[in-house]
Design a protein around this motif. Sequence first.
Motif, PDB file in Angstrom:
ATOM      1  N   ALA A  47       0.849  -1.188   0.000  1.00 28.03           N
ATOM      2  CA  ALA A  47       0.000   0.000   0.000  1.00 28.03           C
ATOM      3  C   ALA A  47       0.884   1.237   0.000  1.00 28.03           C
ATOM      4  O   ALA A  47       2.065   1.171   0.357  1.00 28.03           O
ATOM      5  CB  ALA A  47      -0.918   0.001   1.219  1.00 28.03           C
ATOM      6  N   TYR A  48       0.291   2.369  -0.416  1.00 29.29           N
ATOM      7  CA  TYR A  48       1.051   3.618  -0.389  1.00 29.29           C
ATOM      8  C   TYR A  48       0.098   4.788  -0.225  1.00 29.29           C
ATOM      9  O   TYR A  48      -1.128   4.665  -0.389  1.00 29.29           O
ATOM     10  CB  TYR A  48       1.896   3.774  -1.657  1.00 29.29           C
ATOM     11  CG  TYR A  48       1.139   4.271  -2.871  1.00 29.29           C
ATOM     12  CD1 TYR A  48       1.206   5.610  -3.260  1.00 29.29           C
ATOM     13  CD2 TYR A  48       0.347   3.409  -3.620  1.00 29.29           C
ATOM     14  CE1 TYR A  48       0.510   6.069  -4.371  1.00 29.29           C
ATOM     15  CE2 TYR A  48      -0.353   3.856  -4.728  1.00 29.29           C
ATOM     16  CZ  TYR A  48      -0.269   5.191  -5.101  1.00 29.29           C
ATOM     17  OH  TYR A  48      -0.967   5.648  -6.189  1.00 29.29           O
ATOM     18  N   SER A  49       0.673   5.935   0.104  1.00 23.29           N
ATOM     19  CA  SER A  49      -0.075   7.180   0.212  1.00 23.29           C
ATOM     20  C   SER A  49       0.818   8.299  -0.299  1.00 23.29           C
ATOM     21  O   SER A  49       2.043   8.176  -0.287  1.00 23.29           O
ATOM     22  CB  SER A  49      -0.475   7.435   1.666  1.00 23.29           C
ATOM     23  OG  SER A  49      -1.196   8.648   1.802  1.00 23.29           O
ATOM     24  N   GLY A  50       0.214   9.382  -0.750  1.00 21.29           N
ATOM     25  CA  GLY A  50       0.999  10.496  -1.278  1.00 21.29           C
ATOM     26  C   GLY A  50       1.252  10.338  -2.762  1.00 21.29           C
ATOM     27  O   GLY A  50       0.478   9.703  -3.484  1.00 21.29           O
ATOM     28  N   THR A  51       2.376  10.892  -3.230  1.00 19.14           N
ATOM     29  CA  THR A  51       2.647  10.917  -4.669  1.00 19.14           C
ATOM     30  C   THR A  51       3.138   9.584  -5.210  1.00 19.14           C
ATOM     31  O   THR A  51       3.056   9.331  -6.411  1.00 19.14           O
ATOM     32  CB  THR A  51       3.709  11.980  -5.000  1.00 19.14           C
ATOM     33  OG1 THR A  51       4.985  11.558  -4.484  1.00 19.14           O
ATOM     34  CG2 THR A  51       3.339  13.334  -4.409  1.00 19.14           C
ATOM     35  N   GLY A  52       3.694   8.745  -4.342  1.00 19.59           N
ATOM     36  CA  GLY A  52       4.294   7.501  -4.808  1.00 19.59           C
ATOM     37  C   GLY A  52       5.688   7.678  -5.360  1.00 19.59           C
ATOM     38  O   GLY A  52       6.303   6.716  -5.832  1.00 19.59           O
ATOM     39  N   ASN A  53       6.226   8.899  -5.297  1.00 16.29           N
ATOM     40  CA  ASN A  53       7.559   9.182  -5.843  1.00 16.29           C
ATOM     41  C   ASN A  53       8.626   9.363  -4.773  1.00 16.29           C
ATOM     42  O   ASN A  53       9.811   9.474  -5.084  1.00 16.29           O
ATOM     43  CB  ASN A  53       7.512  10.447  -6.708  1.00 16.29           C
ATOM     44  CG  ASN A  53       6.638  10.281  -7.926  1.00 16.29           C
ATOM     45  OD1 ASN A  53       6.605   9.206  -8.525  1.00 16.29           O
ATOM     46  ND2 ASN A  53       5.906  11.324  -8.289  1.00 16.29           N
ATOM     47  N   PHE A  54       8.216   9.465  -3.506  1.00 17.69           N
ATOM     48  CA  PHE A  54       9.134   9.671  -2.382  1.00 17.69           C
ATOM     49  C   PHE A  54       9.966  10.935  -2.551  1.00 17.69           C
ATOM     50  O   PHE A  54      11.173  10.954  -2.308  1.00 17.69           O
ATOM     51  CB  PHE A  54      10.029   8.445  -2.173  1.00 17.69           C
ATOM     52  CG  PHE A  54       9.250   7.170  -2.012  1.00 17.69           C
ATOM     53  CD1 PHE A  54       8.242   7.073  -1.074  1.00 17.69           C
ATOM     54  CD2 PHE A  54       9.505   6.076  -2.818  1.00 17.69           C
ATOM     55  CE1 PHE A  54       7.501   5.915  -0.929  1.00 17.69           C
ATOM     56  CE2 PHE A  54       8.775   4.906  -2.684  1.00 17.69           C
ATOM     57  CZ  PHE A  54       7.770   4.830  -1.739  1.00 17.69           C
ATOM     58  N   THR A  55       9.285  11.994  -2.969  1.00 16.61           N
ATOM     59  CA  THR A  55       9.932  13.296  -3.123  1.00 16.61           C
ATOM     60  C   THR A  55       9.271  14.363  -2.268  1.00 16.61           C
ATOM     61  O   THR A  55       9.762  15.493  -2.208  1.00 16.61           O
ATOM     62  CB  THR A  55       9.873  13.754  -4.591  1.00 16.61           C
ATOM     63  OG1 THR A  55       8.500  13.782  -5.019  1.00 16.61           O
ATOM     64  CG2 THR A  55      10.661  12.811  -5.490  1.00 16.61           C
ATOM     65  N   THR A  56       8.165  14.016  -1.600  1.00 21.61           N
ATOM     66  CA  THR A  56       7.350  14.996  -0.893  1.00 21.61           C
ATOM     67  C   THR A  56       7.039  14.495   0.506  1.00 21.61           C
ATOM     68  O   THR A  56       6.799  13.295   0.705  1.00 21.61           O
ATOM     69  CB  THR A  56       6.027  15.236  -1.657  1.00 21.61           C
ATOM     70  OG1 THR A  56       6.327  15.622  -2.997  1.00 21.61           O
ATOM     71  CG2 THR A  56       5.190  16.310  -0.980  1.00 21.61           C
ATOM     72  N   SER A  57       7.021  15.398   1.469  1.00 24.16           N
ATOM     73  CA  SER A  57       6.650  15.023   2.828  1.00 24.16           C
ATOM     74  C   SER A  57       5.268  14.376   2.831  1.00 24.16           C
ATOM     75  O   SER A  57       4.329  14.876   2.212  1.00 24.16           O
ATOM     76  CB  SER A  57       6.639  16.262   3.726  1.00 24.16           C
ATOM     77  OG  SER A  57       6.262  15.919   5.044  1.00 24.16           O
TER      78      SER A  57
END
Length: 473
Positions: free
Chosen positions: A323-333
Motif C-alpha cells: 500500500a502507499y499514500s501520497g505521490t508515490g515518488n518519495f519526493t514529498t513530505s
Amino acid sequence: MNKFLLAAPLALAVSAYDWATSFFEPAAPLSYTATAAAPAAPATLSTFKSLKGTQSTAAVSDVVNAANAFIASLSATQQATLLQAYNSTTVTKWSNLPVNSTNRIGLRLDALTAAQQALALAVVQAATGTVSGDGFNEIQQLRAADDNLAANGGGGGYGSGVYLIAFLGTPSLTGTWQLQFGGHHLATNITYGNGQVTGATPKFEGTEPLNFTTANSNVLPAGTVCAPLSNEGAAMLAMLNGLTAAQKTTARLSQSFGDVVLGPNGNGQFPATKVGLAVNTLTAAQQALVVEAMRPWVQDSDDATAASLMTKYTNELAGTYIAYSGTGNFTTSGDYARIDGPTVWIEFVCQNGVIYSSQIHYHTVWRDHARDYGGNFYGTYTNVLGTKTAAAAQAFSAYPNPLIGGQLLQVQLASPATAATYTLRNSLGQAVRTASFRGQATEVSITGLAAGLYTLSVQADANPVVTQRVTLE
C-alpha cells in the motif's frame, strides 16, 4: 544541496532494477509466486514459530565472543550500565529521536575509550549484515550522518558518539538475551536464544540528509560519499513504479501519514485488517519487485538470518499486501509505502527535514508480526480466543519461547503482585502445571511434558486473566 544529487541514488538504483527486471518475465511462475486468484485467508500468529536455525551456533559464538571481549574491557561501573535485565520494559527502550536521559539504556560510545569503542562496534559488526549499503555499513553511514547534522546546525545533541549499546540478559550460547544498539535515526534489536537468532526486529532507520560527503574520519574516511537508505528508497520506488494505473488505485490509501505507524510506541499494535493491493494478484515480475523491496531491510541482519527470513517472507507472498499514500515518488513530505505480510511489516515515509529544513528526510521501520523481540513478548501474546491483545502484552512476559526440554519457563510480571496464579494447559485444555506466587517473577518447570503447543494463563491480584501461547519443542 543540489536537487539532482538528492535524486541520484534513487535514480541510479532504479535503473539497476529496470535492467534486472527487464529480463524477469518468465513463461511460468517462479517457485515463490503466489498463484492464487483471490487473497489468502489471513494467517494467525500460532502458524509461525520464532526464527530458529538461521545463524549457526558457530556464527553466534562470534557475537558472544565479541560481547565478552567488550565486557572484559569495562570497569565494574561500566559493566553495570551495559548489562541490563531482559524483560518487557528493557527490550522496548529504543527511539528514533535524538538521545536523552530516558529514551535509551546502556553505554554511550562517546563515554568509552577508543579501544572500548572499537570492541563495542565489533559486537555490532559481528551481529549484522555484510552487504554494502546495508547491515553494518549502513549503520556506520547513519552515524556519519549524525556527525554531519552536528556540524551543520544540529549541535551537541547529534554526533557519531551519541549512540548506545546494551546487552539485555547475559551474552551466551544458552538462554535468551538481546543486543540493543542505537541512537538518533537508528534502533537495532537482535534477540538470541540458545545460540540461535530468534528475532532481528524491531529495526528503525532514518536519515537526514538523504546524501552527504563526510567531512571527517570519525566513522568513515573523510570524503566518503554516503547515501544511507538509498537502497530502501530505490527498492520501494521500483515496486510502486512496476504497478499499473489500476493497481496503484487499489494500493492507494486514503489517509495521510506523518510518520511510520509502528514506531517505538507501536509494539504489538499491528492493524487487524490488511489493506491495499494483494500481492497474489500481481504478475511474477511484479511479485519479484515486492520481494526485492523487502531485501534492503532484511539484509541489515546477519547474512544467514537474512537469507532465512527472505525465504520465509517470500513463501508468505500469498498473504502479503502492499500500500502507499501520497505521490508515490518519495519526493514529498507525507509520501508513504507499506509491505504487510503474515509476518513481515515494513514502512517507509518521507518527512520534512529538521536541520536541512528545505529537504525531505526518511523514516523507516521493519517489524515482524511473530518475531519482534524474538517472539518472547508482543509477537506471541494472545487471549483465549487466539487473538493478540494489548492488555496481555502489557501484563506479563514468558521466555524463552519456544522452549527446549530441560529449560525453565521464566514468567515476569509487568509489576509486582501480592497474589498471582499461573496455569499451563496443553492443547486439550488440561491443566498440566498450576501454582500461586507473589512478587514479580516465577519459574515453571516443563520436565516430563510432551512437545507441542500450550497456553499459559496468569492472573495477578484482581486483574483480568491474560493468556499467552507457549511452544515446547
